[in-house]
Design a protein around this motif. Structure first.
Motif, PDB file in Angstrom:
ATOM      1  N   SER A  57     -13.223 -28.798 -53.355  1.00 35.43           N
ATOM      2  CA  SER A  57     -13.099 -27.884 -52.220  1.00 35.43           C
ATOM      3  C   SER A  57     -12.738 -26.461 -52.650  1.00 35.43           C
ATOM      4  N   LEU A  58     -11.687 -26.303 -53.439  1.00 31.46           N
ATOM      5  CA  LEU A  58     -11.260 -24.964 -53.862  1.00 31.46           C
ATOM      6  C   LEU A  58     -12.280 -24.300 -54.785  1.00 31.46           C
ATOM      7  N   PRO A  59     -12.767 -24.981 -55.825  1.00 34.05           N
ATOM      8  CA  PRO A  59     -13.795 -24.337 -56.662  1.00 34.05           C
ATOM      9  C   PRO A  59     -15.045 -23.958 -55.875  1.00 34.05           C
ATOM     10  N   ALA A  60     -15.455 -24.823 -54.938  1.00 24.88           N
ATOM     11  CA  ALA A  60     -16.646 -24.516 -54.142  1.00 24.88           C
ATOM     12  C   ALA A  60     -16.421 -23.281 -53.282  1.00 24.88           C
ATOM     13  N   GLY A  61     -15.251 -23.192 -52.654  1.00 27.43           N
ATOM     14  CA  GLY A  61     -14.943 -22.020 -51.844  1.00 27.43           C
ATOM     15  C   GLY A  61     -14.926 -20.748 -52.663  1.00 27.43           C
ATOM     16  N   ARG A  62     -14.380 -20.832 -53.856  1.00 25.93           N
ATOM     17  CA  ARG A  62     -14.308 -19.658 -54.730  1.00 25.93           C
ATOM     18  C   ARG A  62     -15.693 -19.227 -55.200  1.00 25.93           C
ATOM     19  N   LEU A  63     -16.535 -20.202 -55.545  1.00 26.02           N
ATOM     20  CA  LEU A  63     -17.888 -19.885 -55.991  1.00 26.02           C
ATOM     21  C   LEU A  63     -18.719 -19.283 -54.859  1.00 26.02           C
ATOM     22  N   ILE A  64     -18.525 -19.758 -53.651  1.00 22.38           N
ATOM     23  CA  ILE A  64     -19.236 -19.200 -52.499  1.00 22.38           C
ATOM     24  C   ILE A  64     -18.844 -17.749 -52.282  1.00 22.38           C
ATOM     25  N   ASP A  65     -17.556 -17.440 -52.452  1.00 26.92           N
ATOM     26  CA  ASP A  65     -17.110 -16.051 -52.337  1.00 26.92           C
ATOM     27  C   ASP A  65     -17.806 -15.157 -53.358  1.00 26.92           C
ATOM     28  N   SER A  66     -18.049 -15.695 -54.552  1.00 31.43           N
ATOM     29  CA  SER A  66     -18.637 -14.885 -55.620  1.00 31.43           C
ATOM     30  C   SER A  66     -20.138 -14.698 -55.442  1.00 31.43           C
ATOM     31  N   ASN A  67     -20.822 -15.721 -54.872  1.00 35.68           N
ATOM     32  CA  ASN A  67     -22.276 -15.615 -54.701  1.00 35.68           C
ATOM     33  C   ASN A  67     -22.717 -16.598 -53.619  1.00 35.68           C
ATOM     34  N   LEU A  68     -22.607 -16.173 -52.388  1.00 33.74           N
ATOM     35  CA  LEU A  68     -22.918 -17.034 -51.246  1.00 33.74           C
ATOM     36  C   LEU A  68     -24.340 -17.585 -51.324  1.00 33.74           C
ATOM     37  N   LYS A  69     -25.316 -16.717 -51.523  1.00 32.53           N
ATOM     38  CA  LYS A  69     -26.720 -17.131 -51.491  1.00 32.53           C
ATOM     39  C   LYS A  69     -27.027 -18.177 -52.569  1.00 32.53           C
ATOM     40  N   LYS A  70     -26.529 -17.950 -53.756  1.00 37.41           N
ATOM     41  CA  LYS A  70     -26.807 -18.846 -54.873  1.00 37.41           C
ATOM     42  C   LYS A  70     -26.271 -20.249 -54.611  1.00 37.41           C
ATOM     43  N   TYR A  71     -25.040 -20.335 -54.122  1.00 41.47           N
ATOM     44  CA  TYR A  71     -24.428 -21.653 -53.978  1.00 41.47           C
ATOM     45  C   TYR A  71     -24.812 -22.355 -52.680  1.00 41.47           C
ATOM     46  N   VAL A  72     -25.232 -21.601 -51.677  1.00 43.62           N
ATOM     47  CA  VAL A  72     -25.833 -22.240 -50.501  1.00 43.62           C
ATOM     48  C   VAL A  72     -27.181 -22.837 -50.899  1.00 43.62           C
ATOM     49  N   LEU A  73     -27.937 -22.118 -51.716  1.00 40.66           N
ATOM     50  CA  LEU A  73     -29.212 -22.649 -52.200  1.00 40.66           C
ATOM     51  C   LEU A  73     -28.994 -23.913 -53.025  1.00 40.66           C
ATOM     52  N   LEU A  74     -27.958 -23.907 -53.856  1.00 43.68           N
ATOM     53  CA  LEU A  74     -27.629 -25.102 -54.631  1.00 43.68           C
ATOM     54  C   LEU A  74     -27.283 -26.262 -53.702  1.00 43.68           C
ATOM     55  N   ALA A  75     -26.497 -25.981 -52.672  1.00 45.01           N
ATOM     56  CA  ALA A  75     -26.081 -27.028 -51.745  1.00 45.01           C
ATOM     57  C   ALA A  75     -27.266 -27.638 -51.010  1.00 45.01           C
ATOM     58  N   VAL A  76     -28.171 -26.785 -50.533  1.00 48.14           N
ATOM     59  CA  VAL A  76     -29.319 -27.305 -49.783  1.00 48.14           C
ATOM     60  C   VAL A  76     -30.273 -28.044 -50.716  1.00 48.14           C
ATOM     61  N   LEU A  77     -30.376 -27.612 -51.961  1.00 48.28           N
ATOM     62  CA  LEU A  77     -31.229 -28.293 -52.932  1.00 48.28           C
ATOM     63  C   LEU A  77     -30.679 -29.695 -53.236  1.00 48.28           C
ATOM     64  N   LEU A  78     -29.372 -29.793 -53.501  1.00 46.78           N
ATOM     65  CA  LEU A  78     -28.762 -31.098 -53.778  1.00 46.78           C
ATOM     66  C   LEU A  78     -28.872 -32.028 -52.571  1.00 46.78           C
ATOM     67  N   THR A  79     -28.662 -31.466 -51.374  1.00 50.33           N
ATOM     68  CA  THR A  79     -28.735 -32.280 -50.161  1.00 50.33           C
ATOM     69  C   THR A  79     -30.141 -32.809 -49.930  1.00 50.33           C
ATOM     70  N   LEU A 101     -24.918 -36.865 -55.131  1.00 44.47           N
ATOM     71  CA  LEU A 101     -25.530 -35.536 -55.018  1.00 44.47           C
ATOM     72  C   LEU A 101     -25.112 -34.862 -53.710  1.00 44.47           C
ATOM     73  N   ALA A 102     -25.197 -35.601 -52.609  1.00 48.44           N
ATOM     74  CA  ALA A 102     -24.827 -35.039 -51.306  1.00 48.44           C
ATOM     75  C   ALA A 102     -23.330 -34.789 -51.213  1.00 48.44           C
ATOM     76  N   ALA A 103     -22.532 -35.656 -51.842  1.00 40.01           N
ATOM     77  CA  ALA A 103     -21.076 -35.492 -51.807  1.00 40.01           C
ATOM     78  C   ALA A 103     -20.648 -34.248 -52.573  1.00 40.01           C
ATOM     79  N   VAL A 104     -21.340 -33.933 -53.673  1.00 35.80           N
ATOM     80  CA  VAL A 104     -21.048 -32.711 -54.434  1.00 35.80           C
ATOM     81  C   VAL A 104     -21.422 -31.486 -53.603  1.00 35.80           C
ATOM     82  N   ALA A 105     -22.499 -31.589 -52.838  1.00 35.29           N
ATOM     83  CA  ALA A 105     -22.961 -30.454 -52.037  1.00 35.29           C
ATOM     84  C   ALA A 105     -22.080 -30.185 -50.826  1.00 35.29           C
ATOM     85  N   GLN A 106     -21.463 -31.220 -50.267  1.00 37.94           N
ATOM     86  CA  GLN A 106     -20.748 -31.052 -48.996  1.00 37.94           C
ATOM     87  C   GLN A 106     -19.654 -29.989 -49.024  1.00 37.94           C
ATOM     88  N   PRO A 107     -18.813 -29.877 -50.053  1.00 47.62           N
ATOM     89  CA  PRO A 107     -17.801 -28.809 -50.057  1.00 47.62           C
ATOM     90  C   PRO A 107     -18.409 -27.407 -49.976  1.00 47.62           C
TER      91      PRO A 107
END
Length: 376
Positions: A57-79, A101-107
């Motif tokens: 949860s915390l690492p995912a939130g921090r990574l989203i702050d740094s690059n929202l588009k990149k990690y949303v794309l990662l999340a939708v790809l894994l899902t 895969l989906a559990a990693v994407a959910q945060p």
């Protein structure tokens, strides 16, 4: 237009993620027999989501702050890969791999709610958060309410198609509009001190506790209502009662959150919802005919579901690093949710004990809101 399409893609991603979570929940025994394993092994698929959410949860939130588009794309790809991968094979190993895969994407999905809403529609943030919350609840409700029908009519593939279609559609929309979304990173480098500061923040801890106590109560109802009522005439109505509660909650989110945001009644509404639900649960501990259980659960869903976007709105108002702050609140809440759900197994001997137990967490939340108001 690209922003709206991107947002629709995110709504579909959210729906798919939550639908994958509990795809097999309504027909665990049947799926176990078809796969050739035990009901426990199939049931544990859903448990993977909170197991992975806690450390990520915390690492995912921090990574989203740094690059929202990149990690949303990662999340939708894994899902999407998770949803589509389940068509390759339905053996236990494949099902677990896809669920991971989906559990990693959910945060990344859930912690992206506030950054996405704030980035795309800053002037209509509360509406965007409401829409995302509805998508989240709808994914869960769809799996719970249609699972038996889809399985009986179409078999296991009938359960898999909805999350695959929405996940793939979300991936296509987000990929097509990826370059059109302008996002300015909140932070470029990771600093452990940020997490340390947030986890010592009273507002974050209090909001996480309040959210966890509320969500934990609902999760306990979803998980343990049927066994708690097994010796009563209401036992066969547990599933339909929870389905109606979810639908009522979905329909209440939009108008309630809009009114709360317009009036600035965030903490006042949280006071109302927690106290009302606590009193309702205690009433059910003394009287539990079918009509009363259904009525109170419908009321409880209507009252509690808007609390999620309302709490996210409070997070957005107080923190610039919204992804990380959302992750911190989510992690605290998930610890409490898992603890309450596991502990509830000790209180399902009957409805009196079960509903009395459920009345306590939201009552504690009611008092914690007073402490949160003092931090403002």
């Amino acid at each position: 237009m690209p922003k709206k399409l991107y947002f629709i893609g995110y709504l579909l991603l959210t729906f798919s993620s939550q639908a994958i979570w509990i795809t097999f929940a309504p027909v665990v025994s049947q799926i176990a027999a078809e796969v050739g394993t035990t009901a426990t092994h199939i049931g544990m698929l859903a448990v993977l989501y909170p197991i992975f959410f806690l450390p990520l949860s915390l690492p995912a939130g921090r990574l989203i702050d740094s690059n929202l588009k990149k990690y949303v794309l990662l999340a939708v790809l894994l899902t999407a890969l998770s949803a589509l991968g389940r068509f390759i094979s339905q053996d236990l190993v494949t099902l677990y791999f896809c669920q991971i895969l989906a559990a990693v994407a959910q945060p990344f999905v859930l912690n992206g709610f506030v950054p996405v809403a704030h980035t795309l529609f800053p002037a209509q943030r509360s509406r965007a958060l409401s829409a995302l919350s509805v998508a989240m609840y709808s994914g869960m409700a769809f799996s719970l309410l249609t699972g038996v029908y889809l399985y009986e009519r179409f078999g296991m593939y009938g359960l898999l198609w909805p999350s695959a279609i929405t996940g793939l559609s979300g991936l296509v929309l987000i990929a097509l509009t990826y370059k059109s979304i302008d996002y300015k990173p909140l932070h470029s480098k990771f600093h452990f001190s940020e997490i340390k500061t947030l986890m010592k923040s009273k507002p974050v801890l209090l909001l996480g506790c309040i959210l966890g106590l509320g969500v934990g109560t609902f999760d306990n109802l979803s998980t343990w209502l049927e066994p708690a009522l097994q010796h009563t005439e209401a036992s066969t109505s547990a599933g339909s009662a929870m389905g109606m509660a979810i639908l009522a909650g979905i329909f209440s989110v939009g108008p309630v959150v809009a009114l709360v945001a317009k009036r600035g009644w965030h903490t006042q509404y949280l006071h109302f919802a927690t106290l009302a639900v606590s009193m309702s649960m205690y009433l059910l501990s003394m009287h539990h005919p079918v009509w009363l259980i259904k009525g109170i659960l419908i009321f409880g869903g209507s009252a509690m579901f808007p609390a999620y976007p309302i709490i996210l709105e409070l997070v957005a108002e107080r923190h610039s690093n919204v992804g990380l702050a959302t992750g911190a609140v989510g992690m605290v809440s998930r610890v409490i949710t898992v603890t309450l759900t596991v502990a509830a197994a000790l209180f399902i001997a009957g409805p009196k004990m079960f509903f009395t137990y459920l009345s306590i967490p939201v009552l504690v939340g009611f008092f914690l809101i007073f402490f949160y108001e003092k931090t403002s």
